[in-house]
Scaffold this motif. Structure first.
Motif, PDB file in Angstrom:
ATOM      1  N   ARG A 290      -1.596   6.495  -0.151  1.00 31.30           N
ATOM      2  CA  ARG A 290      -1.363   5.140   0.383  1.00 31.30           C
ATOM      3  C   ARG A 290       0.103   4.719   0.196  1.00 31.30           C
ATOM      4  NH1 ARG A 290      -5.631   2.765  -1.751  1.00 31.30           N
ATOM      5  NH2 ARG A 290      -6.830   2.562   0.180  1.00 31.30           N
TER       6      ARG A 290
ATOM      7  N   ASN B 124       2.650   3.809   3.239  1.00 26.31           N
ATOM      8  CA  ASN B 124       3.258   2.481   3.260  1.00 26.31           C
ATOM      9  C   ASN B 124       4.781   2.555   3.228  1.00 26.31           C
ATOM     10  OD1 ASN B 124       0.690   1.420   3.285  1.00 26.31           O
ATOM     11  ND2 ASN B 124       0.684   0.808   1.140  1.00 26.31           N
TER      12      ASN B 124
ATOM     13  N   GLU C 260      -2.469  -0.005   7.019  1.00 24.21           N
ATOM     14  CA  GLU C 260      -3.841   0.381   6.691  1.00 24.21           C
ATOM     15  C   GLU C 260      -4.808  -0.569   7.395  1.00 24.21           C
ATOM     16  OE1 GLU C 260      -6.683   1.599   2.916  1.00 24.21           O
ATOM     17  OE2 GLU C 260      -4.763   0.602   2.537  1.00 24.21           O
TER      18      GLU C 260
END
Length: 573
Positions: free
Chosen positions: A193, A197, A203
């Motif tokens: 993640r 990012n 997301e």
């Protein structure tokens, strides 16, 4: 039927309540320190830093020594020794709290909160000297006691796989390495993640209940929506919804998704699994290969103290980028000596027979090629390797190869003989996509229950225009297996799918009470005889003797039974 230990614990529960102690309080318990904090940061030069600590956790062992007791307390971070001294716990003449509660009614598995100070024992072990304690939760079942001897040998380990998977809550308590696997799983997802990012990708969440099970070739679970009176399918993949978002103008979207496939179960497949898919506009599969190898290098370093190497069985696997690239046709030629490029379905079927690969009549070109590759090639790729340029029949959602229209711009990442990632230059030609869907429909009519449905809304979305896009899917469960050295998917799922457990229904206490048996004797009668009918098949003198014997064995304080009392139980209906 309750075991002897379970009956004793219920008796302790009763005694705690009689002593005015709530065994299940609702109050918040303030925790100031954890076991690992103390073990890592305590200094003999500055003991005052831990002169007042408050911890909470589960009791894992007891050692009673008259006026003193040593317990092991386990919290979320680890285990630490705690010390009770009778006159410290009970400064007045009333020693009940120590003599009854500490010595008799705190059992292994109970949760307590403690306050005190940290010191080092004469044996050199950091220990919390308890000033006060609070009961937080009484355990009515005993934990399996795993013992380690002086030579490091483990005895009475809780290792039966079925028990461990069914009772993961016990597994996590008594097998510390299991907890480490799941902590690492979470860190894997966090590292992924963070990487996504850092590129500014978004997301998102997409539907689990879908009118058409699209995005993969798999057999779906089906359910029914009562209000709309329509069938719905549990998601087999989230691909088509994420592509709709690219059509809608997002440049990069990703999702960690729960997917469901109504297929077989084995050491690498569970019907419910976690997949990550990401789609990035204006990219192709060459860019996605580089993105993928850099991603996995980043993840491996994040969970492995900066190293890109992991040990899996006898293999040391290195995730440092870049990874080798080899086409599917080249791989098959290398490991079978056969060039299958240009073969039709009959020739592929004949080749499978030649290679002693089992096939079925409904298998088309795609599944025949996949069978050859899966059986003869996949096991050879131990180090991370991109298998690229798949035949068009194998990839109904993938763009045709820019140099060879019989191939697609697709890759799979194979590690330790298993597929870890799958990626495309995504098909964005709506007319070509319609033809691919129609071919899938023909396969379905031949009996292939894993062929894709035609998703007319997705085709409509493509007709509004989707930019060139690269997509990637990674199986989180398999990746976790690889990075934690596990050979079974059940080891990386908290609660893997299993057949329902059959529970035996305990005899109702009101049946025993209706027979005139006093409430305090019902648990003993249930333990001794199981059912009222079994008890009544014996003579009253036998029942009288067995129950009084059990009372004496358990050192219970209830008055002994008189034979006349027992005889009365045999006359009431």
């Amino acid at each position: 039927m309750l075991s002897e230990q379970e009956l004793q614990r219920r008796e302790s529960l009763k005694k705690l309540i009689e002593l005015g102690i709530n065994p299940y309080p609702a109050d918040e318990y303030p925790v100031t320190h954890h076991a690992t904090d103390i073990l890592q940061h305590f200094s003999d030069d500055q003991p005052q830093e831990f002169a007042s600590v408050s911890l909470a956790g589960r009791i894992m062992s007891k050692r009673l020594m008259g006026k003193a007791a040593f317990f092991d307390l386990k919290d979320a971070t680890g285990k630490i020794q705690i010390y009770f001294q009778r006159d410290q716990i009970c400064p007045t003449d009333d020693k009940t709290l120590y003599n009854e509660v500490v010595k008799k009614h705190i059992d292994i598995g109970d949760f307590i909160g403690i306050k005190g100070y940290v010191f080092r024992t004469q044996m050199g072990e950091l220990t919390v000297h308890v000033h006060t304690f609070t009961f937080l939760s009484k355990a009515l079942r005993p934990l399996p006691i795993v013992k380690v001897d002086a030579q490091g040998q483990v005895h009475d380990a809780f290792t039966d796989p079925e028990q461990r998977y069914r009772m993961r809550y016990v597994d996590l308590v008594v097998n510390p390495h299991v907890k480490d696997i799941f902590i690492k799983r979470t860190r894997i997802i966090q590292a992924m993640r963070e990487y996504f990012n850092s590129f500014g990708y978004l997301e998102v969440e997409t539907p689990i209940l879908q009118p058409i099970p699209g995005g993969a070739t798999a057999r779906p679970f089906i359910t029914h929506h009562n209000a709309l009176d329509i069938p719905l399918y549990l998601r087999i993949a989230n691909e088509l919804y994420l592509k709709r978002l690219i059509v809608g103008g997002f440049e990069g979207v990703y999702e960690f998704a729960k997917n469901f496939r109504n297929e077989g179960m084995d050491r690498t497949h569970n019907p419910e699994f976690t997949g990550m898919e990401i789609y990035v506009a204006y990219k192709d599969y060459h860019w996605m290969m580089q993105f993928t190898e850099n991603l996995l290098e980043h993840v491996t370093k994040a969970i492995n103290n900066g190293s890109t190497q992991v040990l899996f069985g006898k293999h040391t696997i290195d995730f440092k980028a870049p990874y080798p690239r080899i086409t599917m046709y080249e791989a098959i030629r290398r490991y079978t000596g056969i060039d299958i490029s240009g073969m039709d379905e009959d020739q592929l079927r004949q080749t499978c027979h030649q290679l002693h690969i089992d096939v079925t009549p409904e298998m088309g070109k795609a599944k025949l090629i996949d069978a050859i590759f899966g059986e003869k090639c996949e096991p050879h790729f131990i180090q991370p390797t991109f298998i690229i340029d798949y035949p068009i029949e194998m990839s109904p959602l993938c763009k045709k190869h820019r140099h060879d229209p019989q191939l697609t711009e697709r890759f799979e990442l194979i590690v330790n003989g298993k597929e870890i990632a799958n990626a495309y230059s995504e098909l964005n030609d709506p007319l070509d996509q319609r033809q691919r869907f129609e071919e899938q429909l023909r396969l379905s009519q031949r009996g292939d229950d894993e062929a894709m449905f035609i998703d007319h809304d997705f085709l409509r979305a493509l007709e509004y225009g989707m930019p060139p896009t690269a997509g990637l899917g990674i199986g989180i469960d398999r990746l976790t297996m690889l990075l934690t050295g596990q050979t079974s998917i059940q080891e990386v799922l908290f609660f893997p799918q299993m057949k329902p457990e059959q529970f035996t229904t305990a005899p109702k206490t009101d049946t025993w009470a209706h027979a005139g048996i006093p409430a305090e004797w019902i648990p003993l009668a249930q333990e001794a005889f199981g059912s009222l009918d079994t008890m009544r098949s014996l003579k009253p003198t036998q029942v009288h003797q067995q129950l009084n014997g059990l009372r004496k064995k358990k050192k219970l304080t209830i008055p002994a039974l008189q034979l006349s009392e027992v005889e009365a139980w045999f006359t009431q209906n």
